[in-house]
Write a protein that holds these residues in place. Structure first.
Motif, PDB file in Angstrom:
ATOM      1  N   PHE A 339       0.827  -1.205   0.000  1.00 55.86           N
ATOM      2  CA  PHE A 339       0.000   0.000   0.000  1.00 55.86           C
ATOM      3  C   PHE A 339       0.865   1.260   0.000  1.00 55.86           C
ATOM      4  N   THR A 340       2.160   1.099   0.337  1.00 58.03           N
ATOM      5  CA  THR A 340       2.979   2.255   0.720  1.00 58.03           C
ATOM      6  C   THR A 340       3.836   2.865  -0.399  1.00 58.03           C
ATOM      7  N   SER A 341       3.768   2.342  -1.625  1.00 56.27           N
ATOM      8  CA  SER A 341       4.622   2.919  -2.686  1.00 56.27           C
ATOM      9  C   SER A 341       3.905   3.055  -4.032  1.00 56.27           C
ATOM     10  N   PRO A 342       2.804   3.814  -4.087  1.00 55.02           N
ATOM     11  CA  PRO A 342       2.074   3.899  -5.367  1.00 55.02           C
ATOM     12  C   PRO A 342       2.801   4.677  -6.453  1.00 55.02           C
ATOM     13  N   ILE A 343       3.870   5.421  -6.095  1.00 58.12           N
ATOM     14  CA  ILE A 343       4.651   6.119  -7.126  1.00 58.12           C
ATOM     15  C   ILE A 343       5.466   5.113  -7.931  1.00 58.12           C
ATOM     16  N   ARG A 344       5.859   4.003  -7.288  1.00 54.64           N
ATOM     17  CA  ARG A 344       6.771   3.081  -7.980  1.00 54.64           C
ATOM     18  C   ARG A 344       6.282   1.642  -8.108  1.00 54.64           C
ATOM     19  N   ARG A 345       5.049   1.346  -7.585  1.00 50.19           N
ATOM     20  CA  ARG A 345       4.517  -0.021  -7.727  1.00 50.19           C
ATOM     21  C   ARG A 345       3.048   0.062  -8.104  1.00 50.19           C
ATOM     22  N   TYR A 346       2.676  -0.588  -9.200  1.00 53.99           N
ATOM     23  CA  TYR A 346       1.290  -0.499  -9.664  1.00 53.99           C
ATOM     24  C   TYR A 346       0.283  -1.144  -8.705  1.00 53.99           C
ATOM     25  N   PRO A 347       0.591  -2.305  -8.085  1.00 53.05           N
ATOM     26  CA  PRO A 347      -0.402  -2.879  -7.171  1.00 53.05           C
ATOM     27  C   PRO A 347      -0.816  -1.908  -6.063  1.00 53.05           C
ATOM     28  N   ASP A 348       0.128  -1.107  -5.555  1.00 53.49           N
ATOM     29  CA  ASP A 348      -0.178  -0.142  -4.489  1.00 53.49           C
ATOM     30  C   ASP A 348      -1.223   0.872  -4.961  1.00 53.49           C
ATOM     31  N   LEU A 349      -1.086   1.309  -6.210  1.00 53.29           N
ATOM     32  CA  LEU A 349      -2.022   2.266  -6.791  1.00 53.29           C
ATOM     33  C   LEU A 349      -3.419   1.647  -6.869  1.00 53.29           C
ATOM     34  N   GLN A 350      -3.468   0.404  -7.301  1.00 54.58           N
ATOM     35  CA  GLN A 350      -4.744  -0.304  -7.421  1.00 54.58           C
ATOM     36  C   GLN A 350      -5.381  -0.501  -6.037  1.00 54.58           C
ATOM     37  N   ILE A 351      -4.542  -0.775  -5.049  1.00 52.63           N
ATOM     38  CA  ILE A 351      -5.017  -0.997  -3.672  1.00 52.63           C
ATOM     39  C   ILE A 351      -5.601   0.295  -3.098  1.00 52.63           C
ATOM     40  N   HIS A 352      -4.977   1.434  -3.405  1.00 50.14           N
ATOM     41  CA  HIS A 352      -5.526   2.722  -2.976  1.00 50.14           C
ATOM     42  C   HIS A 352      -6.944   2.909  -3.527  1.00 50.14           C
ATOM     43  N   ARG A 353      -7.121   2.544  -4.794  1.00 49.60           N
ATOM     44  CA  ARG A 353      -8.449   2.700  -5.410  1.00 49.60           C
ATOM     45  C   ARG A 353      -9.491   1.833  -4.700  1.00 49.60           C
ATOM     46  N   ILE A 354      -9.093   0.594  -4.393  1.00 45.61           N
ATOM     47  CA  ILE A 354     -10.049  -0.331  -3.770  1.00 45.61           C
ATOM     48  C   ILE A 354     -10.414   0.140  -2.367  1.00 45.61           C
ATOM     49  N   ILE A 355      -9.418   0.477  -1.566  1.00 42.76           N
ATOM     50  CA  ILE A 355      -9.715   0.841  -0.173  1.00 42.76           C
ATOM     51  C   ILE A 355     -10.533   2.136  -0.118  1.00 42.76           C
ATOM     52  N   LYS A 356     -10.305   3.049  -1.079  1.00 45.78           N
ATOM     53  CA  LYS A 356     -11.126   4.265  -1.130  1.00 45.78           C
ATOM     54  C   LYS A 356     -12.591   3.918  -1.365  1.00 45.78           C
ATOM     55  N   GLU A 357     -12.829   2.999  -2.296  1.00 41.54           N
ATOM     56  CA  GLU A 357     -14.219   2.618  -2.593  1.00 41.54           C
ATOM     57  C   GLU A 357     -14.862   1.913  -1.399  1.00 41.54           C
ATOM     58  N   VAL A 358     -14.078   1.094  -0.715  1.00 40.39           N
ATOM     59  CA  VAL A 358     -14.600   0.395   0.470  1.00 40.39           C
ATOM     60  C   VAL A 358     -14.961   1.411   1.558  1.00 40.39           C
ATOM     61  N   LEU A 359     -14.050   2.353   1.830  1.00 39.90           N
ATOM     62  CA  LEU A 359     -14.284   3.334   2.894  1.00 39.90           C
ATOM     63  C   LEU A 359     -15.461   4.260   2.578  1.00 39.90           C
ATOM     64  N   ARG A 360     -15.676   4.504   1.287  1.00 43.78           N
ATOM     65  CA  ARG A 360     -16.790   5.385   0.908  1.00 43.78           C
ATOM     66  C   ARG A 360     -18.105   4.622   0.768  1.00 43.78           C
ATOM     67  N   GLY A 361     -18.051   3.302   0.979  1.00 39.34           N
ATOM     68  CA  GLY A 361     -19.260   2.481   0.852  1.00 39.34           C
ATOM     69  C   GLY A 361     -19.700   2.290  -0.584  1.00 39.34           C
ATOM     70  N   ARG A 362     -18.751   2.397  -1.520  1.00 42.53           N
ATOM     71  CA  ARG A 362     -19.106   2.285  -2.949  1.00 42.53           C
ATOM     72  C   ARG A 362     -18.810   0.906  -3.529  1.00 42.53           C
ATOM     73  N   MET A 363     -18.380  -0.028  -2.666  1.00 44.63           N
ATOM     74  CA  MET A 363     -18.027  -1.345  -3.178  1.00 44.63           C
ATOM     75  C   MET A 363     -19.306  -2.173  -3.369  1.00 44.63           C
ATOM     76  N   LYS A 364     -20.086  -1.752  -4.382  1.00 43.84           N
ATOM     77  CA  LYS A 364     -21.346  -2.425  -4.699  1.00 43.84           C
ATOM     78  C   LYS A 364     -21.076  -3.534  -5.717  1.00 43.84           C
ATOM     79  N   GLU A 365     -22.136  -4.227  -6.083  1.00 42.91           N
ATOM     80  CA  GLU A 365     -22.002  -5.415  -6.931  1.00 42.91           C
ATOM     81  C   GLU A 365     -21.217  -5.178  -8.223  1.00 42.91           C
TER      82      GLU A 365
END
Length: 407
Positions: A339-365
């Motif tokens: 989660f800690t290096s989205p400037i240099r690792r693509y999975p971290d960037l993707q993880i930021h997107r997912i956790i944002k959607e989860v925290l905002r309650g947008r992780m719908k079907e």
């Protein structure tokens, strides 16, 4: 670079997209976020680093209770899904650190400018903020979008001087973080983590890229301080998403996994170290990890140290990305991610997107099925490109060693 088919430059449309991104943060965006600009915050990085993707903040809440913020550059605010920048970042998947140059995952305007947590500049972050007691036990945690302002850029060497007793700014904060990091580290080893403290070969190059001298880089307390808080953030983010909530299935996620070592590889390693009078107990996971840590302590400063450490690392399985969580053997974590290096690792960037959607309650079907479809390919592609980057990095080190010895 040609041999490993590494990208030489960014396509013009990608550079153009990066140039369009403004440095200034809109006021309405700041209002949507937790404002952490008043907190004592700094970065600690190698002296030649140009992209600062993580910062730490620290304050004492009351006697024996501390708040530590792990602030990570919010790259996902700037790099939106399916844009040209996102597609290029996915193709590259990782920054590659060759001896004489860095091949970044994102254009320099983003990696060293807009997203980089440079001192005395307001920056957008995604943060994991922990309330810790004096034994570094997590009492409370918060994840979310923030705005920060770093007070100081430390090199590892400068932070290390503070730890070793030198006076200077933010000394108390660094000593407090170091004490907490040491507790986190002790707990990790008690739980069965393995202590691989590798020595890195580094070169001083002349202006033409020829090695003029060689030195060994060891991980000191300042490095370990940063490492422990990054591990804590990665682990807690993975738990936040991956631990099943009552009656709910966890959404698809990218984990950083590390399989158990193969018994035959352990036997081979054991036979080898026996020639030096050492031995491993391989009866159980706990016996193996504690005897491996004892071995690492025993070989310290012996002529055979580097060889045995290198072979020990090769005996272990390689860490990889996966949507199927099997835990991380080397770290002794049941849940772990990047989660800690989205400037240099693509999975971290993707993880930021997912956790944002989860925290905002947008992780719908629809989003769940989107990630279920997308993430296995992301995990496989990023594991593959990471291995390629590692091999390329190792090859340039070998090349420079040969060049140096030739003189």
């Amino acid at each position: 670079m040609a041999e490993y088919e590494l990208p030489v430059k960014f396509p013009p449309n990608v550079l153009k997209a990066a140039e369009k991104i403004p440095l200034d943060i809109p006021e309405e965006e700041i209002r949507k976020r937790r404002d952490c600009r008043e907190l004592t915050t700094f970065t600690i990085d190698p002296k030649d680093a140009k992209d600062f993707d993580d910062a730490l903040s620290v304050r004492t809440l009351k006697e024996g209770v501390y708040e530590v913020g792990v602030h990570i550059a919010d790259v996902s605010y700037y790099v939106k899904e399916n844009t040209v920048l996102d597609k290029e970042a996915y193709a590259r998947a990782t920054s590659v650190y060759l001896v004489d140059r860095t091949i970044p995952m994102l254009p320099e305007r983003l990696s060293n400018g807009v997203c980089s947590l440079r001192p005395d500049e307001d920056k957008l972050c995604f943060s994991a903020i922990f309330k810790l007691d004096a034994n570094a036990q997590v009492l409370d945690q918060w994840f979310g979008r923030t705005v920060i302002r770093s007070n100081r850029r430390f090199t590892y060497e400068e932070a290390q001087e503070r730890i070793e007793g030198a006076e200077g700014d933010y000394r108390e904060e660094i000593l407090l973080l170091n004490r907490l990091a040491q507790k986190l580290r002790q707990d990790r080893f008690k739980a069965g983590a393995i202590d691989f403290d590798r020595v890195e070969v580094k070169f001083n190059l002349d202006e033409k890229g020829h090695p003029v001298s060689v030195y060994f880089k060891r991980s000191k307390e300042a490095n370990k301080l940063i490492e422990e808080f990054m591990l804590l953030a990665n682990k807690k983010v993975a738990e936040r998403i991956g631990k099943p909530k009552s009656g709910k299935k966890a959404p698809t996620f990218v984990y950083r996994i590390h399989e158990n070592p193969l018994p035959e590889k352990l036997e081979e390693f054991n036979r080898f170290v026996a020639k030096f009078g050492y031995g491993l107990k391989t009866g159980s996971r706990k016996a193996l990890t504690s005897s491996m840590n004892n071995l690492m302590a025993e070989v310290k400063d012996k002529p055979e140290q580097n060889m045995i450490e290198t072979l020990a690392v090769r005996t272990m399985a390689k860490a990889a990305y996966s949507t199927d969580n099997i835990g991380h053997y080397g770290l002794a974590f049941d849940y772990y991610t990047h989660f800690t290096s989205p400037i240099r690792r693509y999975p971290d960037l993707q993880i930021h997107r997912i956790i944002k959607e989860v925290l905002r309650g947008r992780m719908k079907e629809d989003r769940i099925s989107h990630y279920t479809e997308l993430l296995p390919a992301v995990a496989e592609h990023c594991s593959k490109t990471e291995r390629r980057a590692d091999e390329a990095e190792r090859d340039t080190v070998k090349m420079k060693k040969a060049e140096y010895m030739k003189q």
